[in-house]
Design an enzyme around this catalytic site. Sequence first.
Site, PDB file in Angstrom:
ATOM      1  N   ASP A 125       0.831  -1.207   0.000  1.00  0.00           N
ATOM      2  CA  ASP A 125       0.000   0.000   0.000  1.00  0.00           C
ATOM      3  C   ASP A 125       0.864   1.256   0.000  1.00  0.00           C
ATOM      4  O   ASP A 125       0.580   2.224  -0.721  1.00  0.00           O
ATOM      5  CB  ASP A 125      -0.903   0.024   1.232  1.00  0.00           C
ATOM      6  CG  ASP A 125      -2.187  -0.766   1.042  1.00  0.00           C
ATOM      7  OD1 ASP A 125      -2.564  -1.029  -0.107  1.00  0.00           O
ATOM      8  OD2 ASP A 125      -2.819  -1.117   2.056  1.00  0.00           O
ATOM      9  N   ILE A 126       1.900   1.265   0.821  1.00  0.00           N
ATOM     10  CA  ILE A 126       2.764   2.439   0.919  1.00  0.00           C
ATOM     11  C   ILE A 126       3.446   2.719  -0.424  1.00  0.00           C
ATOM     12  O   ILE A 126       3.471   3.852  -0.913  1.00  0.00           O
ATOM     13  CB  ILE A 126       3.826   2.247   2.016  1.00  0.00           C
ATOM     14  CG1 ILE A 126       3.176   2.077   3.394  1.00  0.00           C
ATOM     15  CG2 ILE A 126       4.820   3.403   2.017  1.00  0.00           C
ATOM     16  CD1 ILE A 126       2.410   3.265   3.879  1.00  0.00           C
TER      17      ILE A 126
END
Length: 411
Positions: A176-177
């Site tokens: 996600d990051i």
Amino acid sequence: MNTRPLNGLRVLDLSRILAGPWATQWLADMGAEVIKVERPGRGDDTRGWGPPWHEASGEAAYFLSANRGKQSVAIDITAPEGQQLVRELVQQCDVLVENFKQGGLKKYGLDYDSLQQIKPDLIYCSITGFGQTGPYAHRAGYDFLVQGMGGLMSLTGQPDNEPGGGPVKVGVALTDIFAGMYAANAVLAAVVQRDRTGEGSWIDISLLDVQVAVLANQAQNYLTSGDVPQRMGNAHPNIVPYQAFATQDGHMILTVGNDDQFRRLCEALSEPELAQDERFVTNASRVAHRRELIPLLEPLFLQASTDHWVQLLEGAGVPCGPINTIDRVFADPQVEHRELLIERHRAPADPSAYGDGHGVRMVGNPVKLNGQAMNAETAPPMLGADTTTVLQQLLDKSEQELSSLRAAGII
């Protein structure tokens, strides 16, 4: 904030959870005005992903980690009136970021094709699990799932034949990051293109695409050799010695990146002959003879404490360090010097503004630009805190119109 590089860029944020909010928080840190559209009464799902909760606001720490510097506008986009408000906001914005399932906004008339008709130069960024095309495009995607499908968990953890062996996810939602950072970079590229051509863009970011891309050297190892990389615990597939070692009182990290560093390591360990051994003279030979070298080094590090080895090896120019718990990370003098722990308060106009001593402590943006830290000035917003201000200032809505929308539950 007027001196920051993205001052004047306005972003409409329809994303939630982590990948999208991470991208828009980074844009906010860089000076963009970010308007976060949330569901009335509930907001971003992560507002409820606790404990822990912030003592003053009651917000979950998860939400606080990815939403500083934004304004919150609560609009029900399932209602036609709410959809119209979003369309009006789009015409006042440069960028829209969303992470609904593929096609999820089409039924509301908020998909790219629909909005591009009313704002041709719109930069529209979609973040999904598997992209806008392909056999998996309709599936929901989550970081943990994609860490597995995208190969990361096949590389993370101890080998199957060792104690504790088996696949392990990374301890933070790293896919996600990375997706958020790829999205933010793509937005900036699209802004440059728009400024040059006057044309908007539709950015398609897939968690799976991102995860495969960041396999980096491990993917290239496979593509070059045909050998499938395996889990190696804390060891490195291409560099030796480059791993964790047990010490007298814990563990330490040793990252020997070249042959000169290996020679200095051997001298510091009072074992200079190891650097002359033909099996260990070069990195390539050390990789080939990893199983002979590591057992020779392990008992040496057990003879003294982590602090002893770190001090000794740093003095010898050998990269190394402790394995810190997170409390020790924020107590580290280098982390303190770099001001990675910041505190932010609500905007003064917000009636829910924190009093003294009740700001939000957060991890700062790591970017320094001309010596200036790039951190948005305000804490993550309370749900709907900016609805009235934004709709009045950007859309010129009267108090009577807002009261009617509130009564109908649209805002």
